[in-house]
Design a protein around this motif. Structure first.
Motif, short mmCIF file in Angstrom:
data_model
loop_
_atom_site.label_atom_id
_atom_site.label_comp_id
_atom_site.label_asym_id
_atom_site.label_seq_id
_atom_site.Cartn_x
_atom_site.Cartn_y
_atom_site.Cartn_z
N ALA A 26 11.48 8.70 -20.27
CA ALA A 26 11.29 7.93 -21.50
C ALA A 26 10.99 8.84 -22.69
O ALA A 26 11.43 8.57 -23.82
CB ALA A 26 10.17 6.91 -21.32
N ILE A 27 10.25 9.91 -22.46
CA ILE A 27 9.89 10.83 -23.55
C ILE A 27 11.13 11.51 -24.09
O ILE A 27 11.36 11.56 -25.31
CB ILE A 27 8.89 11.88 -23.05
CG1 ILE A 27 7.66 11.21 -22.42
CG2 ILE A 27 8.48 12.81 -24.19
CD1 ILE A 27 6.92 10.28 -23.33
N PHE A 28 11.95 12.07 -23.20
CA PHE A 28 13.17 12.75 -23.63
C PHE A 28 14.12 11.80 -24.36
O PHE A 28 14.76 12.18 -25.34
CB PHE A 28 13.89 13.37 -22.42
CG PHE A 28 13.09 14.44 -21.71
CD1 PHE A 28 12.21 15.26 -22.41
CD2 PHE A 28 13.22 14.63 -20.34
CE1 PHE A 28 11.48 16.25 -21.77
CE2 PHE A 28 12.51 15.63 -19.69
CZ PHE A 28 11.63 16.43 -20.40
N ALA A 97 5.27 2.03 -23.04
CA ALA A 97 4.33 1.32 -22.16
C ALA A 97 4.92 0.00 -21.67
O ALA A 97 4.91 -0.29 -20.48
CB ALA A 97 3.02 1.08 -22.90
N SER A 98 5.43 -0.82 -22.60
CA SER A 98 5.99 -2.11 -22.21
C SER A 98 7.22 -1.96 -21.33
O SER A 98 7.36 -2.64 -20.31
CB SER A 98 6.36 -2.93 -23.46
OG SER A 98 5.20 -3.36 -24.14
N ALA A 256 3.83 7.84 -17.86
CA ALA A 256 4.68 7.77 -19.07
C ALA A 256 3.88 7.35 -20.29
O ALA A 256 4.08 7.86 -21.40
CB ALA A 256 5.83 6.80 -18.83
N SER A 257 2.94 6.41 -20.11
CA SER A 257 2.12 5.96 -21.24
C SER A 257 1.21 7.07 -21.75
O SER A 257 1.01 7.22 -22.95
CB SER A 257 1.29 4.74 -20.83
OG SER A 257 2.12 3.64 -20.51
N VAL A 258 0.67 7.85 -20.81
CA VAL A 258 -0.17 9.00 -21.22
C VAL A 258 0.68 10.03 -21.96
O VAL A 258 0.27 10.56 -23.00
CB VAL A 258 -0.84 9.64 -19.98
CG1 VAL A 258 -1.52 10.95 -20.36
CG2 VAL A 258 -1.85 8.68 -19.36
N LEU A 259 1.88 10.31 -21.44
CA LEU A 259 2.77 11.25 -22.11
C LEU A 259 3.18 10.74 -23.49
O LEU A 259 3.26 11.52 -24.44
CB LEU A 259 4.02 11.49 -21.24
CG LEU A 259 3.81 12.27 -19.94
CD1 LEU A 259 5.10 12.28 -19.12
CD2 LEU A 259 3.36 13.70 -20.23
N ALA A 260 3.44 9.42 -23.59
CA ALA A 260 3.82 8.84 -24.88
C ALA A 260 2.67 8.94 -25.88
O ALA A 260 2.88 9.14 -27.08
CB ALA A 260 4.23 7.38 -24.69
#
Length: 296
Positions: A26-28, A97-98, A256-260
Motif C-alpha cells: 500500500a505504501i509503494f 487503514a480502511s 500497513a497502518s503504522v507504515l502509513a
C-alpha cells in the motif's frame, strides 16, 4: 526443501516475514503516480523477470501440466489480476487503514468457499466471528460515507478484491497439491499480468515514459510484496491450509497502518480504529475457535 513442521519455527518466521512484506504494498502504491493497472502489470511482469533464470530447472514439470491444470492456472491468474486492479484502485479513494482492514475479511470468504466447494461445515464460533467481522466492515463503510462517497467507493473496491483473492487462494490450494511453488507462481503471475496488460491496452494507458522513481517503485513492488509476500504465501499453501495462510491478512492492516502513519502521515480516527479492531476480533474468533468438519 520442505521446512521442519515439527517445531513450526521455520513456518512461523516465514509467515511473519510475508506479512511485513505485503504491508509495504500500500505504501509503494500510494507513492506512485502511475495508473494502478500499470503498477499492477509491471509488478507482476518484473517479478516474473526475476524468476525467469530458474525456469529451465522446471521445464519437465511444465511439460507435464495437464490441460485442466493449465485452465485452472489461467483462472487463478485472472482472479489475482482482478484482485490487484480492485484493491490497488481502492487506495486511490480511501485510506490505507480502511482498505487494508477490509482485506481481513479474506479468511471468512476463503472458509465460505471451502464450505461450498469442499463440502465443509461451520461451527458456532465461525458464525459468531463472521457476524462480528461483518458488523465491523459495515461500520467502516458507514464511517467513510460520512467522510465522502469516494471513500465508501474505495471500501467497496477493497471488499470486491477480497472475493477475487479468495478465489485465487482456493484454486491455489488445489493446484499446489500437485504443482511446485515456482511453476504455480510463474504462470499465475504471467496470466495475471497479461490480463491487466490487455486492460491497459483497451484503456489506452501508456506502457512507458515513466520517471526513474516510478520504475524504482515498480521494482520494489515486484521484489518485496510480490516475491517476498505473495510468492511466499503461495509456497506455504503446500504445508498449510488455505484458511491458515489467509490469516496473514490479519497482520497487514496493523503493519500497513503504522507504515502509513510513519511514511504517509495518514492519521487513524477513533472510529476507524474501533471498527478495525472489531473486524480483527471477529476474524480472530472465527479462526481461533472455528473448526472445519466434513459434511455428510
Amino acid at each position: 526443501m520442505k521446512p521442519s513442521i515439527r517445531n513450526g519455527y521455520t513456518l512461523e518466521v516465514l509467515f511473519i516475514a510475508g506479512i511485513v512484506a505485503i504491508s509495504f504494498s500500500a505504501i509503494f502504491i500510494k507513492w506512485s503516480q502511475a495508473e494502478v493497472s500499470v503498477i499492477a502489470m509491471y509488478r507482476l511482469y518484473l517479478a516474473n523477470l526475476m524468476l525467469l533464470p530458474f525456469i529451465w530447472k522446471y521445464k519437465q514439470e511444465i511439460a507435464r501440466l495437464t490441460l485442466r491444470q493449465w485452465g485452472l492456472l489461467v483462472v487463478a491468474g485472472a482472479a489475482l489480476g482482478l484482485h490487484f486492479l480492485l484493491w490497488m484502485g481502492s487506495l486511490r479513494f480511501t485510506t490505507v487503514a480502511s482498505s487494508t482492514v477490509i482485506l481481513t475479511l479474506q479468511p471468512i470468504v476463503v472458509m465460505l468457499g471451502s464450505f461450498y466447494f469442499f463440502r465443509l461445515h461451520a461451527n458456532r464460533a465461525m458464525i459468531i466471528g463472521m457476524g462480528i467481522a461483518l458488523v465491523g466492515s459495515f461500520a467502516i463503510g458507514i464511517g467513510d460515507l460520512r467522510l465522502s462517497g469516494a471513500a465508501l467507493y474505495g471500501d467497496m473496491l477493497s471488499f470486491l478484491s477480497v472475493i477475487a483473492i479468495s478465489m485465487h487462494m482456493l484454486l491455489g490450494k488445489q493446484l499446489r497439491e500437485h504443482i511446485s511453488a515456482y511453476v504455480y507462481n510463474f504462470w499465475v503471475f504471467a496470466f495475471a499480468a497479461s490480463l491487466i496488460a490487455l486492460y491497459n491496452v483497451f484503456n489506452d494507458f501508456s506502457f512507458g515514459g515513466y520517471a526513474q522513481s516510478e520504475w524504482g517503485l515498480f521494482i520494489l513492488l515486484a521484489l518485496i510484496p510480490t516475491l517476498f509476500g505473495h510468492y511466499l504465501f503461495n509456497w506455504l499453501l503446500k504445508y498449510m491450509n488455505a484458511s491458515a495462510v489467509s490469516m496473514a491478512i490479519l497482520g497487514e492492516p496493523v503493519v500497513a497502518s503504522v507504515l502509513a502513519w510513519l511514511l504517509l502521515n495518514e492519521k487513524l480516527t477513533l472510529f476507524q480504529l474501533g471498527a478495525g479492531l472489531f473486524i480483527l476480533l471477529g476474524v480472530w474468533i472465527f479462526v481461533r475457535y472455528g473448526k472445519e468438519t466434513n459434511r455428510e
